[in-house]
Structures are given as C-alpha cells and as structure tokens.
Design a protein around this motif. Sequence first.
Motif, PDB file in Angstrom:
ATOM      1  N   GLN A  34       0.821  -1.199   0.000  1.00 13.38           N
ATOM      2  CA  GLN A  34       0.000   0.000   0.000  1.00 13.38           C
ATOM      3  C   GLN A  34       0.864   1.262   0.000  1.00 13.38           C
ATOM      4  O   GLN A  34       1.728   1.439   0.859  1.00 13.38           O
ATOM      5  N   VAL A  35       0.605   2.106  -0.980  1.00 13.42           N
ATOM      6  CA  VAL A  35       1.306   3.380  -1.097  1.00 13.42           C
ATOM      7  C   VAL A  35       0.332   4.499  -0.749  1.00 13.42           C
ATOM      8  O   VAL A  35      -0.893   4.339  -0.911  1.00 13.42           O
ATOM      9  N   GLU A  36       0.855   5.616  -0.269  1.00 10.27           N
ATOM     10  CA  GLU A  36      -0.016   6.681   0.257  1.00 10.27           C
ATOM     11  C   GLU A  36      -0.990   7.241  -0.769  1.00 10.27           C
ATOM     12  O   GLU A  36      -2.053   7.768  -0.393  1.00 10.27           O
ATOM     13  N   THR A  37      -0.684   7.149  -2.049  1.00 10.97           N
ATOM     14  CA  THR A  37      -1.571   7.702  -3.073  1.00 10.97           C
ATOM     15  C   THR A  37      -2.757   6.787  -3.388  1.00 10.97           C
ATOM     16  O   THR A  37      -3.663   7.189  -4.119  1.00 10.97           O
ATOM     17  N   TYR A  38      -2.764   5.569  -2.814  1.00 13.26           N
ATOM     18  CA  TYR A  38      -3.889   4.648  -3.031  1.00 13.26           C
ATOM     19  C   TYR A  38      -5.080   5.085  -2.187  1.00 13.26           C
ATOM     20  O   TYR A  38      -4.944   5.332  -0.992  1.00 13.26           O
ATOM     21  N   TRP A  39      -6.264   5.167  -2.810  1.00  5.95           N
ATOM     22  CA  TRP A  39      -7.441   5.686  -2.115  1.00  5.95           C
ATOM     23  C   TRP A  39      -8.164   4.648  -1.267  1.00  5.95           C
ATOM     24  O   TRP A  39      -9.035   4.991  -0.477  1.00  5.95           O
ATOM     25  N   GLY A  40      -7.859   3.387  -1.452  1.00  6.59           N
ATOM     26  CA  GLY A  40      -8.409   2.367  -0.570  1.00  6.59           C
ATOM     27  C   GLY A  40      -9.630   1.651  -1.110  1.00  6.59           C
ATOM     28  O   GLY A  40     -10.245   2.052  -2.094  1.00  6.59           O
ATOM     29  N   ASN A  41      -9.964   0.556  -0.421  1.00  6.37           N
ATOM     30  CA  ASN A  41     -11.113  -0.285  -0.750  1.00  6.37           C
ATOM     31  C   ASN A  41     -11.826  -0.605   0.563  1.00  6.37           C
ATOM     32  O   ASN A  41     -11.626  -1.652   1.161  1.00  6.37           O
ATOM     33  N   VAL A  42     -12.650   0.349   1.003  1.00  4.81           N
ATOM     34  CA  VAL A  42     -13.263   0.287   2.332  1.00  4.81           C
ATOM     35  C   VAL A  42     -14.764   0.082   2.220  1.00  4.81           C
ATOM     36  O   VAL A  42     -15.432   0.745   1.427  1.00  4.81           O
ATOM     37  N   ASN A  43     -15.296  -0.828   3.040  1.00  7.01           N
ATOM     38  CA  ASN A  43     -16.743  -0.995   3.152  1.00  7.01           C
ATOM     39  C   ASN A  43     -17.256   0.069   4.123  1.00  7.01           C
ATOM     40  O   ASN A  43     -17.000  -0.012   5.329  1.00  7.01           O
ATOM     41  N   PRO A  44     -17.981   1.081   3.645  1.00  8.72           N
ATOM     42  CA  PRO A  44     -18.367   2.196   4.516  1.00  8.72           C
ATOM     43  C   PRO A  44     -19.487   1.874   5.488  1.00  8.72           C
ATOM     44  O   PRO A  44     -19.778   2.691   6.365  1.00  8.72           O
ATOM     45  N   ILE A  45     -20.118   0.691   5.365  1.00  6.96           N
ATOM     46  CA  ILE A  45     -21.209   0.337   6.280  1.00  6.96           C
ATOM     47  C   ILE A  45     -20.973  -1.002   6.965  1.00  6.96           C
ATOM     48  O   ILE A  45     -21.865  -1.532   7.623  1.00  6.96           O
ATOM     49  N   GLY A  46     -19.788  -1.569   6.827  1.00  6.47           N
ATOM     50  CA  GLY A  46     -19.470  -2.842   7.464  1.00  6.47           C
ATOM     51  C   GLY A  46     -19.175  -2.673   8.945  1.00  6.47           C
ATOM     52  O   GLY A  46     -19.131  -1.556   9.479  1.00  6.47           O
ATOM     53  N   PRO A  47     -18.942  -3.794   9.662  1.00  6.60           N
ATOM     54  CA  PRO A  47     -18.698  -3.715  11.108  1.00  6.60           C
ATOM     55  C   PRO A  47     -17.441  -2.957  11.487  1.00  6.60           C
ATOM     56  O   PRO A  47     -17.345  -2.412  12.588  1.00  6.60           O
ATOM     57  N   ARG A  48     -16.456  -2.892  10.577  1.00  4.54           N
ATOM     58  CA  ARG A  48     -15.230  -2.162  10.863  1.00  4.54           C
ATOM     59  C   ARG A  48     -15.323  -0.691  10.474  1.00  4.54           C
ATOM     60  O   ARG A  48     -14.399   0.083  10.710  1.00  4.54           O
ATOM     61  N   SER A  49     -16.445  -0.302   9.879  1.00  7.94           N
ATOM     62  CA  SER A  49     -16.543   1.047   9.305  1.00  7.94           C
ATOM     63  C   SER A  49     -16.489   2.145  10.359  1.00  7.94           C
ATOM     64  O   SER A  49     -16.084   3.270  10.062  1.00  7.94           O
ATOM     65  N   VAL A  50     -16.896   1.837  11.589  1.00  8.25           N
ATOM     66  CA  VAL A  50     -16.869   2.880  12.623  1.00  8.25           C
ATOM     67  C   VAL A  50     -15.453   3.383  12.844  1.00  8.25           C
ATOM     68  O   VAL A  50     -15.237   4.574  13.132  1.00  8.25           O
ATOM     69  N   TYR A  51     -14.486   2.502  12.694  1.00  6.88           N
ATOM     70  CA  TYR A  51     -13.077   2.897  12.841  1.00  6.88           C
ATOM     71  C   TYR A  51     -12.519   3.421  11.531  1.00  6.88           C
ATOM     72  O   TYR A  51     -11.944   4.513  11.478  1.00  6.88           O
ATOM     73  N   ASP A  52     -12.708   2.640  10.452  1.00  5.88           N
ATOM     74  CA  ASP A  52     -12.159   3.034   9.146  1.00  5.88           C
ATOM     75  C   ASP A  52     -12.631   4.419   8.730  1.00  5.88           C
ATOM     76  O   ASP A  52     -11.836   5.283   8.341  1.00  5.88           O
ATOM     77  N   GLU A  53     -13.950   4.632   8.806  1.00  9.51           N
ATOM     78  CA  GLU A  53     -14.503   5.894   8.319  1.00  9.51           C
ATOM     79  C   GLU A  53     -14.227   7.046   9.279  1.00  9.51           C
ATOM     80  O   GLU A  53     -14.127   8.199   8.850  1.00  9.51           O
ATOM     81  N   ALA A  54     -14.100   6.754  10.575  1.00 10.78           N
ATOM     82  CA  ALA A  54     -13.713   7.816  11.515  1.00 10.78           C
ATOM     83  C   ALA A  54     -12.330   8.352  11.163  1.00 10.78           C
ATOM     84  O   ALA A  54     -12.099   9.568  11.152  1.00 10.78           O
ATOM     85  N   LYS A  55     -11.431   7.448  10.837  1.00  7.32           N
ATOM     86  CA  LYS A  55     -10.068   7.868  10.490  1.00  7.32           C
ATOM     87  C   LYS A  55     -10.035   8.566   9.131  1.00  7.32           C
ATOM     88  O   LYS A  55      -9.277   9.528   8.940  1.00  7.32           O
TER      89      LYS A  55
END
Length: 318
Positions: free
Chosen positions: A130-151
Amino acid sequence: MAWKRVLITGAAGFLGSHLTDAVLAEGAEVIGVDNLCTGSLENLQHLKGNAKFTFQQHDICHPFDFGEVDYVLNFASPASPVDYMKLGPETLRVGSDGTVNALELAKKYNAGFLHASTSECYGDPEVHPQVETYWGNVNPIGPRSVYDEAKRFSEATIMAYQRYYGVRTSMVRIFNTYGPRLQPNDGRVISNLMMQALAGDDLTVYGDGAQTRSFCFQSDLVRGILALAKSGEPLPTNIGNPEEWTILECAKTVLDVTGSSSKIVYRPMPQDDPKQRKPDITKARSILGWEPKVNLREGLEMSMDYFKQRIAQAAAAK
C-alpha cells in the motif's frame, strides 16, 4: 526548533504513553489528555512525580484548552477491533468531534499538529504493497466502518484545516504495531497470540492463516512519528515495517519464541478482514531517512516479560 510544551491526546494508551515518554526525553513539557475509555493510568504510573508531565482526564469530544502549546499529537481513539466494535459511536465521535477540537486548539495557538491515522484507510486493499496515493477499498457500512470511516473523516478534516486555516498538520498512517503496554485482550494479532501461547492455550488463527500483516515494534514507530512531526510533511505518510508475514507464520514464530507447546486452531474469518497488509515506506525512507530496526522475533522477545506480567496479574486477580 525544539518543542517546549506538547499536548498528547490518548496519552494513557499503548502508543500515546510511549510517545509521552519520548517527548519528555527530548526535554519538552507534556500535557497528557485521556478519558480512560480504553487507556490505562498504569501506562503512565512511572511518570508520577515528573514535574514536566501533567495528566488531564478529559473526553476530547468536548472542547478543551489546557493552556498554550506549540505542538499537538492526536492519538485519542479506540484502536483495536474489540474496542471499536464495542464503542462504535464513541469511535466515530472521537474521529470527528475529537479531531475538530484538537485542531481548533492547534489553530488557536498556531501549534503544529500530527494525527494518528491508520492503514485501515486502505481497507481490504487491491493495491499491494500500500502506497499513500492509493485511495483504498473500504466498506463504509461494514462492522469495521466505525473505525475506518472515523479515520478517513479525520484525514479529510485535517486537510481542510490545513487548506482553509493554514494549520501546520501531518498525518501518520500506522501499520500493525506491538510491544509492551499493548492491551493483552484487545483482539490484535500479537497480543492474542502471545497471551494464548504464554497461558498454554490454543492459538487462534482466522481462516487458513494465509492473510498477511506487517508488524512494527513500538520504538521504531515512535521514532518515525517524531521524525514526521518535525519534518513538516503535510500529506499522509506510512510508518510501518514492510516485512510481510502470514498470520500462520506469525503464530509459529510466537510458539518458537515463547517455547510454548500450544496448538494452533482455525476459526472463520471475520467480515471485511483485510487479506493483505504491507506498507510501502519509500516516502518515509526518502523524506525522513526512517526505516524500522527491530525484526519480529526481536520485538516478540522484548515484549515477552510484559505479557508474562499481565498473565500473572490476571491469575492473581482470580
């Protein structure tokens, strides 16, 4: 310019407490702020009587001001899956209201600001490493989203304060970090495996153990964070160990280091658990001259006494 007075949010946590030690060692005064939601005063006990350290128990989701500072290190947030899945709304609030309040303080005093972001911003990555310019592949409503999307929201907020208000900000994307003071039962790979091995319990590996992580010892991470804070680099920067391990390899290494005869057992993979995680640290190497020094085996050996103490404490409490 050397720092004179630094405010550290999340100061009673695993990383926050080690960072507090490092900043104090440089001669600065430190105001440590924590609501003790997941942090522990035990991590700061050794600083009792240190005239340069002040602790304030406060939830940064509510505005705060403990006097003028020249730098803010924002490390307040539940960080382990066990904690942020239990404290979902609180995690979202500290990543939004908490980040804004910390930024407002930096803005008021024209202080520098560094935020603890995360490799979770990359989600279950389709780009490796993973390089900093990568925008990611995040599930915005999954169980981990409270942390991922907060960050991820925090990063957007920080960039807004940088662009609109001229606040001097930096962001570190932290990859799996371990070492003494890591919560023993927080659901993270190293703490789980070390506690299980030293207690003689079966080691839990999810899926077939082929998913990968990179593990950075706390002293390496703290050294990188301080270098980044002093560099003035405004965009996200990966700090982590690029040596990639499968979880199964990690479990076997833990067994070897601890001398445990525990067995490895397999459990179903949690939802949205990343299959690969490895930082590209080209940027950190080039702009900070930083790279990790401690390999996994060395770090596990340096962490073993701490985990043994926690097992002894748990046994004595029964």
